[in-house]
Design a protein around this motif. Structure first.
Motif: not given
Length: 196
Positions: A57-60, A94-97, A99-100, A102-106
């Protein structure tokens, strides 16, 4: 503005409490385009979506999340027959890792994932002080989250900065306590706490 992605018990609870604390909050439901619209307008985005689908969801939302603080409160687990967490979806990570990565600018910050949801917004309701952990690469983003926690009733001494985003694998693993604690004592609010 704060955007809360997820309008279940966790997201709804956080949205109500942050609104009561004076923040402008929008909650994205599952309707098409709602998450993108909410995230695009927000300064801080809270991921309160079910952890097993959060990464997709968040990668989108990569463009809408660019430059934003993403507070991730979800745990990615498989469920047992009783619906309680049974195992981690990302062992050794982890999910947080994820996410980070997948979203390097976040600016991903993990917090509030080591407690049942009522404690997130009422930490003083427990008999002993709980601990809210912070994991993330960006100190300014962690300070933003620390200020939000303060608005939710968390005292400074109850907040522990564990360091980088890789420390989230430790706090996410704490979810494996949850089913056993609930089976032993019922669905009463509790949190992981560091006693010193």
């Amino acid at each position: 503005m704060i955007a809360v992605l997820g309008n279940g018990r966790v997201g709804g609870n956080l949205a109500r409490a942050l609104t009561a604390a004076g923040h402008e909050v929008t909650v994205a439901d599952r309707s098409p385009g709602a998450a993108a619209a909410a995230a695009g307008k927000a300064r801080v985005v809270i991921n309160a979506t079910p952890g097993e689908g959060s990464l997709e969801r968040l990668t989108a939302l990569r463009e809408q999340l660019r430059g934003k603080v993403l507070l991730d409160v979800s745990n990615a687990t498989t469920d047992g027959p009783d619906g309680l967490p049974a195992d981690l979806l990302h062992p050794g990570s982890s999910l947080a890792e994820r996410l980070q990565d997948a979203l390097p600018d976040t600016h991903v910050v993990k917090s509030l994932n080591t407690m049942l949801y009522p404690v997130m917004t009422a930490p003083a309701s427990l008999a002993q002080p709980p601990t809210a952990f912070l994991s993330g690469r960006d100190d300014r983003a962690k300070q933003v989250v620390r200020e939000l926690l303060t608005d939710l009733g968390w005292r400074a001494e109850w907040i522990t900065d564990l360091g980088g985003i890789e420390t989230a694998r430790a706090t996410e693993a704490a979810v494996l306590f949850v089913p056993h604690v609930i089976r032993a004592g019922g669905f009463a609010p509790f949190a992981v706490s560091i006693a010193r």
